[in-house]
Design a protein around this motif. Sequence first.
Motif, PDB file in Angstrom:
ATOM      1  N   TYR A  56      25.724  74.902  -4.507  1.00 42.02           N
ATOM      2  CA  TYR A  56      25.221  74.653  -5.861  1.00 42.02           C
ATOM      3  C   TYR A  56      25.324  73.186  -6.260  1.00 42.02           C
ATOM      4  O   TYR A  56      24.654  72.750  -7.197  1.00 42.02           O
ATOM      5  CB  TYR A  56      26.013  75.487  -6.866  1.00 42.02           C
ATOM      6  CG  TYR A  56      25.678  76.953  -6.883  1.00 42.02           C
ATOM      7  CD1 TYR A  56      24.365  77.403  -6.962  1.00 42.02           C
ATOM      8  CD2 TYR A  56      26.688  77.914  -6.855  1.00 42.02           C
ATOM      9  CE1 TYR A  56      24.065  78.748  -7.010  1.00 42.02           C
ATOM     10  CE2 TYR A  56      26.406  79.264  -6.901  1.00 42.02           C
ATOM     11  CZ  TYR A  56      25.091  79.675  -6.980  1.00 42.02           C
ATOM     12  OH  TYR A  56      24.805  81.018  -7.027  1.00 42.02           O
ATOM     13  N   SER A  57      26.169  72.430  -5.571  1.00 43.20           N
ATOM     14  CA  SER A  57      26.350  71.027  -5.945  1.00 43.20           C
ATOM     15  C   SER A  57      25.253  70.121  -5.404  1.00 43.20           C
ATOM     16  O   SER A  57      25.208  68.939  -5.743  1.00 43.20           O
ATOM     17  CB  SER A  57      27.712  70.523  -5.459  1.00 43.20           C
ATOM     18  OG  SER A  57      27.810  70.653  -4.047  1.00 43.20           O
ATOM     19  N   LEU A  74      19.505  73.193  -2.293  1.00 42.74           N
ATOM     20  CA  LEU A  74      18.947  74.340  -3.001  1.00 42.74           C
ATOM     21  C   LEU A  74      17.429  74.358  -2.922  1.00 42.74           C
ATOM     22  O   LEU A  74      16.818  75.406  -2.685  1.00 42.74           O
ATOM     23  CB  LEU A  74      19.387  74.318  -4.472  1.00 42.74           C
ATOM     24  CG  LEU A  74      20.878  74.483  -4.747  1.00 42.74           C
ATOM     25  CD1 LEU A  74      21.159  74.331  -6.235  1.00 42.74           C
ATOM     26  CD2 LEU A  74      21.394  75.835  -4.248  1.00 42.74           C
ATOM     27  N   THR A  75      16.817  73.210  -3.106  1.00 40.09           N
ATOM     28  CA  THR A  75      15.357  73.133  -3.054  1.00 40.09           C
ATOM     29  C   THR A  75      14.841  73.547  -1.687  1.00 40.09           C
ATOM     30  O   THR A  75      13.860  74.318  -1.576  1.00 40.09           O
ATOM     31  CB  THR A  75      14.891  71.703  -3.374  1.00 40.09           C
ATOM     32  OG1 THR A  75      15.372  71.326  -4.665  1.00 40.09           O
ATOM     33  CG2 THR A  75      13.369  71.601  -3.353  1.00 40.09           C
ATOM     34  N   LYS A  76      15.491  73.086  -0.655  1.00 51.45           N
ATOM     35  CA  LYS A  76      15.094  73.447   0.705  1.00 51.45           C
ATOM     36  C   LYS A  76      15.220  74.954   0.925  1.00 51.45           C
ATOM     37  O   LYS A  76      14.351  75.587   1.539  1.00 51.45           O
ATOM     38  CB  LYS A  76      15.958  72.691   1.720  1.00 51.45           C
ATOM     39  CG  LYS A  76      15.612  72.986   3.168  1.00 51.45           C
ATOM     40  CD  LYS A  76      16.509  72.189   4.115  1.00 51.45           C
ATOM     41  CE  LYS A  76      16.196  72.521   5.570  1.00 51.45           C
ATOM     42  NZ  LYS A  76      17.089  71.754   6.499  1.00 51.45           N
ATOM     43  N   ASN A  96      21.394  71.972 -11.491  1.00 47.88           N
ATOM     44  CA  ASN A  96      20.889  71.823 -10.126  1.00 47.88           C
ATOM     45  C   ASN A  96      19.991  72.990  -9.725  1.00 47.88           C
ATOM     46  O   ASN A  96      18.959  72.801  -9.068  1.00 47.88           O
ATOM     47  CB  ASN A  96      22.055  71.715  -9.146  1.00 47.88           C
ATOM     48  CG  ASN A  96      22.822  70.412  -9.288  1.00 47.88           C
ATOM     49  OD1 ASN A  96      22.349  69.474  -9.933  1.00 47.88           O
ATOM     50  ND2 ASN A  96      24.004  70.338  -8.697  1.00 47.88           N
ATOM     51  N   ILE A  97      20.387  74.192 -10.111  1.00 45.86           N
ATOM     52  CA  ILE A  97      19.572  75.373  -9.798  1.00 45.86           C
ATOM     53  C   ILE A  97      18.215  75.267 -10.471  1.00 45.86           C
ATOM     54  O   ILE A  97      17.166  75.506  -9.848  1.00 45.86           O
ATOM     55  CB  ILE A  97      20.297  76.664 -10.233  1.00 45.86           C
ATOM     56  CG1 ILE A  97      21.545  76.891  -9.392  1.00 45.86           C
ATOM     57  CG2 ILE A  97      19.362  77.875 -10.130  1.00 45.86           C
ATOM     58  CD1 ILE A  97      22.504  77.919  -9.970  1.00 45.86           C
ATOM     59  N   GLY A 134      16.578  77.288 -18.868  1.00 46.83           N
ATOM     60  CA  GLY A 134      15.857  76.496 -17.880  1.00 46.83           C
ATOM     61  C   GLY A 134      14.842  77.308 -17.107  1.00 46.83           C
ATOM     62  O   GLY A 134      13.709  76.853 -16.861  1.00 46.83           O
ATOM     63  N   LEU A 135      15.213  78.503 -16.703  1.00 45.35           N
ATOM     64  CA  LEU A 135      14.283  79.363 -15.971  1.00 45.35           C
ATOM     65  C   LEU A 135      13.084  79.727 -16.845  1.00 45.35           C
ATOM     66  O   LEU A 135      11.941  79.766 -16.368  1.00 45.35           O
ATOM     67  CB  LEU A 135      14.996  80.636 -15.506  1.00 45.35           C
ATOM     68  CG  LEU A 135      16.055  80.460 -14.413  1.00 45.35           C
ATOM     69  CD1 LEU A 135      16.797  81.776 -14.167  1.00 45.35           C
ATOM     70  CD2 LEU A 135      15.429  79.959 -13.108  1.00 45.35           C
TER      71      LEU A 135
END
Length: 280
Positions: free
Chosen positions: A48-49, A54-56, A82-83, A118-119
């Motif tokens: 998560y950091s 995460l994008t990958k 970050n998510i 955010g979502l």
Amino acid sequence: MTYMIHGATGAQGAPVVAALATAGKSVTALTRNPDAVVDGARVAAAGYSSTEELTKAYRGADGVFVHLPAVSEEDRRIYARNIVAAVREARPARVVFSTSGAPIDPDTGGAAAMLVSGLADIGVSHTVITPTLYLENLLMPHVIDTVRERGVLPYPIRADFPVSWASHLDIADAVLALLDRPDITGVVSVGQYPAITGPDLAEAFGAHFGKNVAFEQITPEQFRTSVAPLIGEGPADDVAGAYAAMGTLPDRSITPENSAQKLLGITPRTTGQWLTDIAL
């Protein structure tokens, strides 16, 4: 179809991996340890950091299951940002987020609320699972050992405080259904309904163990002292604060209108069923 599951070696993610694998789904377990072995899944390193990791992991995924770990709220806010950034960039087809019982009212400014907001802003297909309290909390050593040794179930809620308890197994059942149900959006509450009280819990434990078990209300501070060695002082302070705030409420019951029972046709386990299923 490929599903990315966070915390796949932990208490919340592992049942989701197992449920998806049993259903014949293609599962990728996202962990910080690339050498981890997870039955029924391939393993990919993504923490998560790292927004980049995460994008990958999310790019091209048919579904992603997310929950925030029990760390400091400051770290959880970082992870939430970050998510959201990774989902915005990678655009997975579907995201299912479990709040793990954290509030999602935007006025709280909490990490879970930030992630939900955010979502929604991104516009990806997503659903938010909102459990209340986890039955697995009752497996912490200071709780279950006291049940076994003294016939007492200690917990920081009032004896007359109804709760729609849920297990990690119930969440996994809901996630399995929701990853394939893009028509269901918004909030889905998972938990027992009608809600049950502490003495109801104690009765179920007594029936399971074949002994008399009584419920005992303890203070949030007593609970904090017990959980701090397990999760750390900062998270323990947050937990104690949450239970103190909960003490001002009339209950922690789900509402039938947005329940898994109504929206998914899934009935969460009773306490007795859960105790049997985990072979305690």
